[in-house]
Design a protein around this motif. Sequence first.
Motif, PDB file in Angstrom:
ATOM      1  N   ARG A   1      10.896   9.959   6.407  1.00  0.00           N
ATOM      2  CA  ARG A   1       9.694   9.502   7.076  1.00  0.00           C
ATOM      3  C   ARG A   1       8.563   9.584   6.063  1.00  0.00           C
TER       4      ARG A   1
ATOM      5  N   GLN B   1       6.933  12.985   5.387  1.00  0.00           N
ATOM      6  CA  GLN B   1       7.874  13.884   4.717  1.00  0.00           C
ATOM      7  C   GLN B   1       7.959  13.562   3.232  1.00  0.00           C
TER       8      GLN B   1
ATOM      9  N   LEU C   1       0.836  -1.208   0.000  1.00  0.00           N
ATOM     10  CA  LEU C   1       0.000   0.000   0.000  1.00  0.00           C
ATOM     11  C   LEU C   1       0.867   1.254   0.000  1.00  0.00           C
TER      12      LEU C   1
ATOM     13  N   ARG D   1       4.898  14.947   1.610  1.00  0.00           N
ATOM     14  CA  ARG D   1       4.984  16.407   1.572  1.00  0.00           C
ATOM     15  C   ARG D   1       5.878  16.837   0.411  1.00  0.00           C
TER      16      ARG D   1
ATOM     17  N   ALA E   1       1.025   4.115  -3.067  1.00  0.00           N
ATOM     18  CA  ALA E   1       0.780   5.538  -2.856  1.00  0.00           C
ATOM     19  C   ALA E   1       1.998   6.356  -3.265  1.00  0.00           C
TER      20      ALA E   1
END
Lengths: 350, 202
Positions: free
Chosen positions: A317, A320, A150, A323, A154
């Motif tokens: 992470r 992050q 998963l 982002r 993504a």
Amino acid sequence: MYEFVTQHGPVWGTVMAIGQIMAFVIVLLLSLAFLLLMDRKVWAAVQMRKGPNTVGAFGLLQSFADFIKFVLKEIIVPAGADRPLFLLAPLLTFVFAFVTWAVIPVAPGWVISDLNVGILYVFAISSLGVYGIIIGGWASNSKYPFLGSLRSAAQMVSYEVSIGFVLVTVLLMVGSMNLSAVVEAQAGGFWNWHVLSAGMLPWPAFLITIPMFVIFFISALAETNRPPFDLPEAESELVAGYQVEYSSTPYLLFMIGEYLNIVLMCALMTVLFFGGWHAPFDFAPFTWIHPVFWFAIKVVFFFFMFAMVKALVPRYRYDQLMRLGWKIFLPTSLAAVAVMGGIVVYSNAG
Amino acid sequence: MLPAAAFYILAASAVISAFMVVTARNPVRAVLFLIVTFFSAAGLFVLLGAEFLAMILVIVYVGAVAVLFLFVVMMLDIDFATLKAGSTGYLPLGGLIALVLAAQLALVGLAWVSADGAALQFQAPTPEDTHNIAALGALIYDRYVLFFQLAGLVLLVAMMGAIVLTLRHRDGVKRQDMHRQVNRTRAEAVDVIDVKRGEGIG
């Protein structure tokens, strides 16, 4: 391939087309064996180790020893797994990794299929690469692989978007989606390569292409699940992600597919930004070397960069990572497409 | 002969996998068969000489939409067997709808009249001297630019609607502000205190 059949008759044409594909595949696999060794050697050198050094001189035959070991082991399918899909997943990864190479031009005229939608083809097939991972993670019927797959899906879907926009900037500059045409547009010395793009002067296109190259490089790391973006197989959290339940040849297929995708990304950087098969200078001593060697040298250089990143950078992470992809790369590359479109329109009109 | 063989293989795989989407017991497998259907359709587009459409079909539907389908279906624990338990009762109604649709298609097919000279246009979908993609771009951005932009606008409104519907602000969530983290200096982070022995920090 179709041209072969129409030119040389059904039997001979098919034989030639298949022969061409086989030659390409074998060369790719053989170079991959040594690139894998290089990856491990670079990693070892950064950590002041020797790396593989026992099998053959300097460990040159290490990859072949590993290959034999993988193939001879037993294939274990977990009891609750979806057997056909479990075995299909590594095959998908492996096959998709190879079929993209059909449109990569390695030297003038050395390309299996000179598609006029080459860039889109590469983008389409690389967006399919995620299926091997999702299916593998789901079919294992186990928690860690499922979470890993998963995450990976993504991540790959997110970074594909910015890769797509980087591809669009390059094809705007060239005005064609044919990868051979992209390379031809960068002829005549390293200053004409897209990363510097002196051909666009007085418009400072390099102010766009250099950041675009950086975005492409980082997105390529994320797209191929390489460190620092190897969250799908983060060993401290997910053991090995979608690969947990795989052993023997299916695992080997995943491995080969993954590394082949990395080499493919290196080849794409070479073709899109660093002049493909063109030599850095367009005069005597440089033009004596066959174009395919220039292509190979550039690909190996980028592979070295990938290996160095793996050795040097700590893992991101997950928030992050998201982002960076959505809040920084996507707006930047979108803006670059708009600006580059403007430059192309005005430089043609003026 | 080769294009004909390719057409029959792709068409058969499209029809068979579309049938399997409906009949598959496992929802994940149903989505995977749907992907095979998309892929076969893309192959048919390539045979028609519309490579651009084929690639876009693969990128958008197979690469993005179907991944999201797969995501949702994998997360939900749907059991198709119980879901389908009473579905044979709907067979007459479904059959009726299928019949009406087929009749409509047949009527349109029979009533189809093409204008004079239209047959010539079918043979050359793109002008001789331009690429497929350039011809498509000229159509979308020149002749039909208004419709294209309007479609884009509709999608934008739909996207904003989806965001407005799902966005909710939660209080008390700790967020990472990279700018603040990077700009933190030693002066504001570290405080050296002289602690007297036996007293501790009051």
